[in-house]
Design an enzyme around this catalytic site. Structure first.
Site, PDB file in Angstrom:
ATOM      1  N   ARG B  51       0.831  -1.201   0.000  1.00 28.78           N
ATOM      2  CA  ARG B  51       0.000   0.000   0.000  1.00 28.78           C
ATOM      3  C   ARG B  51       0.864   1.249   0.000  1.00 28.78           C
ATOM      4  O   ARG B  51       1.996   1.230   0.435  1.00 28.78           O
ATOM      5  CB  ARG B  51      -0.848   0.068   1.266  1.00 28.78           C
ATOM      6  CG  ARG B  51      -1.576  -1.178   1.589  1.00 28.78           C
ATOM      7  CD  ARG B  51      -2.261  -0.996   2.936  1.00 28.78           C
ATOM      8  NE  ARG B  51      -2.872  -2.249   3.353  1.00 28.78           N
ATOM      9  CZ  ARG B  51      -3.628  -2.372   4.433  1.00 28.78           C
ATOM     10  NH1 ARG B  51      -3.846  -1.325   5.214  1.00 28.78           N
ATOM     11  NH2 ARG B  51      -4.166  -3.526   4.738  1.00 28.78           N
ATOM     12  N   ASP B  53       0.022   5.432   1.290  1.00 26.92           N
ATOM     13  CA  ASP B  53      -1.002   6.202   1.999  1.00 26.92           C
ATOM     14  C   ASP B  53      -1.506   7.409   1.208  1.00 26.92           C
ATOM     15  O   ASP B  53      -0.923   7.777   0.193  1.00 26.92           O
ATOM     16  CB  ASP B  53      -0.422   6.704   3.325  1.00 26.92           C
ATOM     17  CG  ASP B  53      -0.377   5.602   4.366  1.00 26.92           C
ATOM     18  OD1 ASP B  53      -1.164   4.643   4.231  1.00 26.92           O
ATOM     19  OD2 ASP B  53       0.443   5.693   5.293  1.00 26.92           O
ATOM     20  N   TYR B 111      12.340   3.627  -1.230  1.00 28.03           N
ATOM     21  CA  TYR B 111      11.497   4.807  -1.070  1.00 28.03           C
ATOM     22  C   TYR B 111      12.393   6.036  -1.119  1.00 28.03           C
ATOM     23  O   TYR B 111      13.533   5.991  -0.664  1.00 28.03           O
ATOM     24  CB  TYR B 111      10.789   4.797   0.292  1.00 28.03           C
ATOM     25  CG  TYR B 111       9.570   3.927   0.364  1.00 28.03           C
ATOM     26  CD1 TYR B 111       8.314   4.427   0.027  1.00 28.03           C
ATOM     27  CD2 TYR B 111       9.655   2.605   0.785  1.00 28.03           C
ATOM     28  CE1 TYR B 111       7.186   3.632   0.106  1.00 28.03           C
ATOM     29  CE2 TYR B 111       8.533   1.800   0.863  1.00 28.03           C
ATOM     30  CZ  TYR B 111       7.297   2.319   0.523  1.00 28.03           C
ATOM     31  OH  TYR B 111       6.175   1.533   0.592  1.00 28.03           O
ATOM     32  N   ARG B 198       8.451   7.663   6.788  1.00 27.34           N
ATOM     33  CA  ARG B 198       8.125   9.033   7.198  1.00 27.34           C
ATOM     34  C   ARG B 198       8.602   9.322   8.630  1.00 27.34           C
ATOM     35  O   ARG B 198       8.992  10.446   8.945  1.00 27.34           O
ATOM     36  CB  ARG B 198       6.622   9.280   7.046  1.00 27.34           C
ATOM     37  CG  ARG B 198       6.215   9.385   5.570  1.00 27.34           C
ATOM     38  CD  ARG B 198       4.723   9.268   5.354  1.00 27.34           C
ATOM     39  NE  ARG B 198       3.989  10.242   6.124  1.00 27.34           N
ATOM     40  CZ  ARG B 198       2.660  10.223   6.269  1.00 27.34           C
ATOM     41  NH1 ARG B 198       1.943   9.278   5.660  1.00 27.34           N
ATOM     42  NH2 ARG B 198       2.065  11.145   6.981  1.00 27.34           N
TER      43      ARG B 198
END
Lengths: 246, 246
Positions: B51, B53, B111, B198
């Site tokens: 997933r 967000d 990422y 994050r």
């Protein structure tokens, strides 16, 4: 009462243009709302160097306004930014002479138009460039740009409904810049008619694709007839880049 | 029936994330709607590598799906793109072995997180970077990044509500890249917990500002307690950059 000049940037995506409209969100309205809050309910109107249309961006739009607030310009910039939404940036605020006029005082403007030539559509660039994955002959486009540069009656290159009578403008330069997979058209001139930059870009892209010859562009220019012109390039690639004053 | 692997990009701004939700627009739903149209009403489900967000972007998300259509992959890509909205781009579609699995077959992911350090807020970057106009000590951030690299229990660096039991992950590398006024954090690892990237970015920014020492980061990591951790960096700077398979 002091007069201030401000340079502003905006992402035009979520605006129906610079100038206040009965319906839709505009840049002018958002800045006047911010000034209203700074002035505790006193209306402060702004004057811009000119309009930009729905979806068109600005990197260097210039406005002026009069304000009685005794705030140093550097703090004025921050204060105004605080009350302004995130798609507008206040780049600078400076005090100017009381006869400075953002619209009537301009000596010229630069517009830029960004074309993304990548084969695949780039979702991150969709609001900021025209995606154009087709072959282009850059040297032919530069030849057509030379034909369009200079003082001309640009009737053939402005929107049909335009009400201004004098359609003579001077284009100082048209640069066709290649940066990786992006093509940038930079137009400098003493003024531009309604939709003129977008129609010029449409014309140059037609030349680059071989749909129009350089001779046809010259003939279209001399015909002074909008119905001869190319299609209007879409707004999202266009930026009001800089406004010049003496 | 053939199995296809597709690489997709999306601008996460107008999605409530990758995975289908009862309310809100999702990437999975848009692609399944496109496949439904290509298959004339036959439902084709997709499986993603994982997933993302609300507001998080992807430059290299990978999905797989099974389709009975006898279309060459190059045409499949174009056809699927045609039915997909403009904030999703289909980069490639290729036929793969029937046991390829976009989620269970991953060997790692990258990422990236983009931080814009310009003094003034850039309205054109607001959906794609974190604006962070404060001083940062890059060398301290790189030291903290070294502490976090390797195999660790990352309990202190995942969202408190996360239900996965095993919180041991291996980060292969954390690169801190400076490009003009943009700072890029590149994380490569065998997997990442919910909100982990994050929270790691929030931690590194705290270190860069002197709010956390490198020793405190090491202690937080060893504490295995989310309440010790830094704040979570906002979603708009984050991109799922690449997904690795054997």
């Amino acid at each position: 009462m002091k007069r201030f000049k401000a340079i502003i940037q905006y992402d035009g995506t979520n605006f129906v243009g610079y100038q206040i409209q009965p319906n839709g969100r505009t840049v002018q309205e958002e800045i006047e709302k911010a000034l209203l809050r700074m002035h505790k309910g006193e209306v402060v109107k702004i004057v811009g160097s000119g309009r930009t249309d729905t979806g068109v961006h600005a990197k260097g739009q210039v406005i002026h306004f009069d304000s009685p607030l005794a705030i140093p310009p550097i703090k004025y910039r921050k204060a105004l930014q605080t009350f302004t939404p995130y798609d507008i940036s206040i780049v600078s605020v400076e005090e100017v002479a009381s006869d400075f006029h953002a619209r009537f005082g301009t000596t010229g403007k630069e517009y830029r138009y960004f074309v993304k030539r990548s084969e695949f559509f780039d979702p991150f660039a969709r609001h900021f460039t025209l995606h154009f994955p087709y072959e282009l002959d850059i040297s032919l486009m530069r030849k057509a740009a030379n034909v369009l540069t200079g003082e001309h009656d640009f009737t053939s290159f402005c929107a049909a409904g335009s009400s201004r009578e004098d359609k003579v403008r001077t284009i100082y330069s048209i640069d066709v810049i290649e940066e990786e997979d992006t093509l940038i058209f930079a137009f400098q001139g003493n003024g531009f008619l309604y939709n003129m930059v977008r129609i010029l870009v449409g014309t140059l892209l037609d030349v680059g694709q071989g749909r129009l010859t350089v001779a046809q562009v010259k003939a279209n220019l001399e015909a002074r007839d909008r119905t001869q012109g190319a299609k209007t390039a879409p707004p999202q690639g266009l930026y009001l880049w800089e406004v010049y004053y003496q």
